[in-house]
Design a protein around this motif. Structure first.
Motif, PDB file in Angstrom:
ATOM      1  N   UNK A 155      -6.250 -10.991  -9.977  1.00  5.87           N
ATOM      2  CA  UNK A 155      -6.532  -9.546 -10.049  1.00  5.87           C
ATOM      3  C   UNK A 155      -7.035  -8.975  -8.722  1.00  5.87           C
ATOM      4  N   UNK A 156      -7.944  -9.662  -8.060  1.00  2.00           N
ATOM      5  CA  UNK A 156      -8.476  -9.164  -6.788  1.00  2.00           C
ATOM      6  C   UNK A 156      -7.371  -9.055  -5.745  1.00  2.00           C
ATOM      7  N   UNK A 157      -6.566 -10.113  -5.618  1.00  2.00           N
ATOM      8  CA  UNK A 157      -5.510 -10.119  -4.610  1.00  2.00           C
ATOM      9  C   UNK A 157      -4.485  -9.016  -4.879  1.00  2.00           C
ATOM     10  N   UNK A 158      -4.110  -8.830  -6.136  1.00  2.00           N
ATOM     11  CA  UNK A 158      -3.123  -7.799  -6.467  1.00  2.00           C
ATOM     12  C   UNK A 158      -3.681  -6.395  -6.224  1.00  2.00           C
ATOM     13  N   UNK A 159      -4.921  -6.177  -6.605  1.00  2.00           N
ATOM     14  CA  UNK A 159      -5.542  -4.860  -6.405  1.00  2.00           C
ATOM     15  C   UNK A 159      -5.671  -4.530  -4.922  1.00  2.00           C
ATOM     16  N   UNK A 160      -6.087  -5.513  -4.130  1.00  2.00           N
ATOM     17  CA  UNK A 160      -6.206  -5.299  -2.684  1.00  2.00           C
ATOM     18  C   UNK A 160      -4.838  -5.037  -2.067  1.00  2.00           C
ATOM     19  N   UNK A 161      -3.815  -5.739  -2.551  1.00  2.00           N
ATOM     20  CA  UNK A 161      -2.456  -5.552  -2.035  1.00  2.00           C
ATOM     21  C   UNK A 161      -1.960  -4.139  -2.323  1.00  2.00           C
ATOM     22  N   UNK A 162      -2.256  -3.632  -3.511  1.00  2.00           N
ATOM     23  CA  UNK A 162      -1.868  -2.256  -3.855  1.00  2.00           C
ATOM     24  C   UNK A 162      -2.599  -1.241  -2.973  1.00  2.00           C
ATOM     25  N   UNK A 163      -3.886  -1.499  -2.717  1.00  2.00           N
ATOM     26  CA  UNK A 163      -4.668  -0.595  -1.863  1.00  2.00           C
ATOM     27  C   UNK A 163      -4.088  -0.538  -0.457  1.00  2.00           C
TER      28      UNK A 163
END
Length: 476
Positions: A155-163
């Protein structure tokens, strides 16, 4: 007081520094060296043709004002540019910067550039001899965010990637380093970022490259004596994605080049995305100055997916491929293939292929056969929990003791062995290993691994412990 090239340029720099941002000053003016002063003509040395072109395009008026202030009307600026394609010899070009209208300066700049033509960066991704300066992003269109299933493990990696995708170069996640074991989705996320940026910001130049290919290109540029062209090509990228950055380990020359490219991109607000199978603290033979830059942004770990995420991944893949499968088979696959997403998807493909070729229905029996063969072939990795269990049974210690804070020698050695085997036999980071073995930090795990390596060489009894546990783990 008599003027010298150094004193004149120092005064010019003071004027320039007051009129531009600190970032631009450090990038474009600190590398310049004063060479010579003759009457009203100052010679400066710039690192490359690209550097000269940039100064002429963006700072010619500022240079004119600074030099005129020091040397008066009719001041001249002479560029000394090191050109790599002249076998190490320097070519010097004279550019007059009179204190007249901008039109005169521009005309002389154009005349100067006519002997050089427009800057043409040698694109290492095009076929030699084919005139094509367009940069292909090298992205895989199948790796979008829509096909990347979110779960607790990512979740953290995906959210940061979207940001980062929504504001490349404009977040605190620069660089964004995505790390984790094999087959957990690092490359998928990296491509997804690039695809999203291209969709939202079509004017931005996006490039994906593996660290291995980057190294090969650098070696080739050195061989052909056009290293500066190689550097300049990468300095014009807006979003640079480098996969498997840990492969730069031990390659000092390539690390040095990447260091300068990274600095240039970061200082100019460009986005850098890196993937690695290790956290920065675990990378060996990477220069400290480079590692420190990897830590500037965010390091996001991908871990093995939990059961619910594995279930979603299977259902998503079947939906995308237009394939139906019985519910009990789907659950069986999710329960029995746990190590990574790549193995999970590979087993699905294998199951569908066997069903098609043998003209039989997809069933639990077939799934059991496929999973058994597939897991065996792919050498599914052992878990940290299993390693701790084997170590605790071998020493006849409760697992709670190994994970406790006690410093008794026999328990400490058991704990260190568990950490050492976890590092060797799993894809978990030092941080993840420490969390699972008594909530230690990564430094404790690193120390444990070094201690085990030393004791194996100096203590025969300890070496027997190690070999016995190693044998039991292989039998697992």
């Amino acid at each position: 007081m008599q003027h010298t090239a150094h004193s004149v340029w120092k005064n010019c720099l003071s004027f320039i520094e007051d009129n531009i941002s600190n970032q631009a000053y450090k990038t474009w003016f600190e590398p310049i060296e004063a060479v010579n002063l003759t009457e009203n003509s100052l010679s400066i040395k710039v690192p490359s043709k690209f550097f000269y072109e940039w100064l002429e395009e963006h700072y010619v008026e500022l240079l004119k004002s600074a030099l005129t202030k020091e040397l008066g009307k009719g001041a001249k600026l002479v560029y000394s540019i090191k050109m790599e394609n002249t076998q190490g010899k320097k070519k010097s070009h004279t550019e007059s910067i009179p204190s007249t209208q901008r039109s005169n300066v521009s005309a002389q700049s154009v005349e100067f550039k006519s002997s050089q033509k427009n800057p043409e960066f040698k694109n290492p991704f095009v076929i030699p001899g084919v005139r094509n300066l367009k940069i292909d992003s090298q992205l895989n269109s199948n790796y979008g965010f829509e096909s990347f299933i979110e779960g607790d493990a990512n979740r953290l990696a995906r959210s940061a990637s979207l940001a980062v995708s929504n504001k490349p170069g404009g977040t605190s996640f620069n660089p964004l380093l995505i790390f984790g074991g094999v087959g957990l989705g690092k490359t998928h996320l990296a491509h997804a970022i690039g695809l999203e940026v291209k969709e939202k910001f079509p004017d931005k130049t996006v490039l994906y490259i593996s660290a291995e290919k980057f190294t090969q290109q650098h070696i080739e540029s050195v061989r052909k004596n056009n290293r500066n062209d190689f550097i300049h090509f990468y300095q014009i990228i807006d979003v640079l994605i480098v996969d498997d950055i840990q492969l730069l380990s031990g390659k000092k020359g390539t690390q040095d080049v990447f260091f300068h490219i990274f600095n240039h991109l970061h200082q100019n607000g460009k986005q850098v995305i890196l993937t690695s199978d290790k956290a920065p603290v675990d990378m060996q033979e990477i220069e400290n100055r480079l590692l420190s830059r990897f830590k500037w942004g965010l390091s996001a770990e991908l871990m093995s997916p939990d059961y619910q995420t594995r279930l979603s991944i299977i259902e998503n893949k079947l939906y995308r491929d237009g394939v139906e499968m019985p519910e009990d088979v789907i659950h069986y696959l999710a329960e029995n293939i746990k190590s990574n997403i790549r193995e999970l998807e590979g087993a699905i493909i294998s199951l569908i292929a066997h069903s098609s070729f043998s003209r039989t229905e997809v069933s639990i029996d077939l799934a059991q056969q496929i999973v058994k063969n597939y897991v065996k072939k792919t050498s599914q990795q052992i878990s940290i929990d299993r390693i701790q269990q084997v170590v605790s049974e071998y020493f006849q210690l409760d697992l709670e003791l190994i994970q406790s804070k006690t410093r008794k020698r026999n328990i400490v050695q058991a704990r260190q062995l568990a950490m050492s085997f976890s590092k060797r036999l799993t894809n978990n980071s030092l941080t993840s290993i420490g969390k699972q073995i008594g909530k230690r930090d990564h430094a404790t795990v690193l120390h444990a691994c070094k201690t085990v390596d030393n004791l194996k060489l100096t203590n025969k009894e300890f070496k027997k412990f190690y070999d016995d546990i190693d044998r039991k783990l292989k039998e697992t």
